[in-house]
Design an enzyme around this catalytic site. Structure first.
Site, short mmCIF file in Angstrom:
data_model
loop_
_atom_site.label_atom_id
_atom_site.label_comp_id
_atom_site.label_asym_id
_atom_site.label_seq_id
_atom_site.Cartn_x
_atom_site.Cartn_y
_atom_site.Cartn_z
N GLU A 280 0.84 -1.21 0.00
CA GLU A 280 0.00 0.00 0.00
C GLU A 280 0.87 1.25 0.00
O GLU A 280 0.83 2.03 0.93
CB GLU A 280 -0.86 0.03 1.27
N TYR A 323 5.52 17.65 11.34
CA TYR A 323 6.53 16.60 11.55
C TYR A 323 7.96 17.15 11.54
O TYR A 323 8.91 16.37 11.41
CB TYR A 323 6.49 15.55 10.43
N CYS A 349 -0.94 33.16 10.82
CA CYS A 349 -0.62 33.66 12.14
C CYS A 349 -0.34 32.53 13.12
O CYS A 349 -1.15 32.22 14.00
CB CYS A 349 -1.76 34.54 12.64
N GLU A 350 0.78 31.87 12.91
CA GLU A 350 1.27 30.79 13.78
C GLU A 350 2.78 30.83 13.69
O GLU A 350 3.33 30.88 12.58
CB GLU A 350 0.82 29.41 13.26
C1 PLP Z 1 -0.96 5.98 5.15
C2 PLP Z 1 -1.04 4.52 4.93
C3 PLP Z 1 -0.26 3.92 3.94
C4 PLP Z 1 0.70 4.68 3.06
O1 PLP Z 1 1.85 5.07 3.71
P1 PLP Z 1 3.06 5.69 2.84
O2 PLP Z 1 4.12 5.95 3.84
O3 PLP Z 1 2.56 6.91 2.19
O4 PLP Z 1 3.47 4.65 1.87
C5 PLP Z 1 -0.42 2.57 3.72
N1 PLP Z 1 -1.28 1.83 4.47
C6 PLP Z 1 -2.04 2.37 5.44
C7 PLP Z 1 -2.96 1.52 6.21
C8 PLP Z 1 -1.93 3.73 5.71
O5 PLP Z 1 -2.68 4.26 6.68
#
Ligand code: PLP
Length: 428
Positions: A280, A323, A349-350
């Site tokens: 993913e 981050y 404004c931060e």
């Molecule tokens: C955000 C997320 C990702 C993607 O993460 P990347 O660092 O952008 O590759 C994959 N799986 C899940 C469940 C996420 O919440």
């Protein structure tokens, strides 16, 4: 050109003008205004091909984590190339469907899916619901009862792996909201056994984001494989191992793994698992492809610091504020002027509204353009209207041509739907 500029697919003309996929950024700013998100489609395609080639020897499925950049043009591009979608909300489900992902290629992740979202996912027939808690599994058992079709689910296991990244993007160690603790797996299997519609399709993890080593994946795999055996012994037939996203990219001086380097230490074990590998990735596919163009509004000298105020702000790109993330900043013209240490800040404004502090940069003057690099992931998708600022326009570029994929918001749209006087008897 520094490596980050090259990662974005940028070049410069002989007189120092910055081009993205052959398109002068100054021309885009002229035509479309700033702040402006520009994405290089060629880089996105290259990243996808790199990943596909690295995985070619394994049965696999790439599901783009659409929260990284969820513009329909980007999503439709992935959908046309056979990529699936990893979603984390009902809104993302609608987006994914609108972009053309077949429901069977949608995986629904997320720690807090509501009944409404689960029912919507069941109704549209998503390819997999990744369950993140026993509580969610119980709800899903109830909601899927009497459904005509099997409901393919994954169990997102929390493998209790610590990773070397910012704590806000680390998701795989114990005591976080993400995933099912291993010692609750047997309880989960019992719930599935008692719910005829639920079919255990996958065991999965997602460890965190911007990971620069394969070690956490390797450790997680060491945890997952015995669990796979265990659930098979309990007469479940999962066919998928999910290793989540998280592949890191270069923002500054990182040395990210290539997909081939990433998969090499995992390949053998994945092969033997007799499962299809699901990934993913979000950031890896789109992060380097994007730049945020901004124009310098003012330059000032205060407290011994050179400060440049630009027309982009933390509402456009929140990663530095959220981050402490680094984004490379380059002038769009004339890069060879001698650098001075500069604070690059936005108008919001931060105090946290800064993109860089003490960064060596040419003495850019009001009216000049700068580009913030590595802004393709978690840039626009995390942007907001804070300070009643309209969100930036987005443009896709490719082989010397460009097309707007989201026009700039209009300021009146920001409050059009607000109700000025909810109680008619109030004093006018
Ligand atoms: C955000 C997320 C990702 C993607 O993460 P990347 O660092 O952008 O590759 C994959 N799986 C899940 C469940 C996420 O919440």
């Amino acid at each position: 050109m520094n490596p980050v500029e090259l990662d974005a697919g940028m070049t410069r003309t002989a007189d120092g003008e910055l081009l993205l996929a052959g398109v002068p950024l100054a021309e885009l700013a002229e035509q479309l205004g700033t702040p402006l998100y520009c994405y290089n489609a060629e880089v996105i395609d290259q990243r996808l091909v790199q990943l596909q080639q690295a995985l070619a020897q394994l049965p696999h499925q790439i599901n783009y984590a659409i929260k990284a950049n969820s513009n329909l043009a980007i999503l439709a591009r992935f959908a046309r190339r056979g990529v699936g979608a990893d979603i984390v909300s009902g809104g993302e489900m609608l987006r994914a469907l609108a972009a053309g992902f077949p429901p069977g290629r949608i995986v629904f992740s997320g720690a807090g899916k509501t009944d409404e979202e689960l029912v919507a996912a069941l109704t549209c027939g998503v390819g997999q619901i990744s369950v993140e808690s026993l509580s969610e599994l119980h709800r899903l058992a109830v909601l899927s009862d009497n459904r005509p079709n099997d409901v393919p689910i994954g169990l997102r296991i929390n493998p209790d792996v610590t990773v070397d990244t910012h704590p806000y993007i680390s998701t795989g160690h114990g005591g976080l909201k993400f995933g099912i603790p291993i010692d609750q797996l047997d309880d989960a299997l019992r719930v599935i056994d008692a719910a005829p519609a639920l079919q255990l399709n996958a065991l999965a993890v997602h460890l965190g984001s911007q990971l620069l080593s394969a070690d956490p994946y390797s450790t997680a795999l060491d945890t997952l494989l015995p669990l796979l055996e265990h659930v098979r012994e309990a007469r479940h037939r999962p066919t998928v191992l999910g290793l989540g996203g998280g592949l890191g990219i270069r923002y500054h001086n990182e040395n990210p793994l290539t997909p081939a380097e990433w998969v090499a230490p995992l390949q053998q074990r994945l092969h033997q698992s007799d499962c299809s590998l699901h990934l993913e990735p979000g950031r890896f596919l789109v992060g380097n492809a994007g730049v945020l163009l901004a124009r310098v509004i003012h330059r000032k000298y205060a407290g011994g610091r050179e400060i440049v105020v630009v027309d982009a702000a933390m509402n456009d790109l929140i990663r530095p504020a959220l981050y402490q993330a680094w984004h490379e900043i380059v002038p769009v013209s004339d890069p060879d002027r001698s650098p001075v240490d500069t604070d690059v800040v936005g108008p919001v404004c931060e105090t946290g509204d800064h993109f860089a502090l003490g960064r060596p940069l040419p003495l850019v003057q009001p009216g000049e353009l700068i580009a913030l690099l590595g802004a393709g992931a978690y840039g626009f998708s995390m942007s907001s209207n804070y300070n009643s600022r309209a969100r930036a326009a987005e443009v896709l570029v490719e082989r010397g041509r460009w097309g707007v994929i989201r026009p700039r918001e209009r300021l009146t749209d920001l409050f059009n739907s607000e109700v000025k006087q909810p109680f008619p008897d109030d004093l006018p």
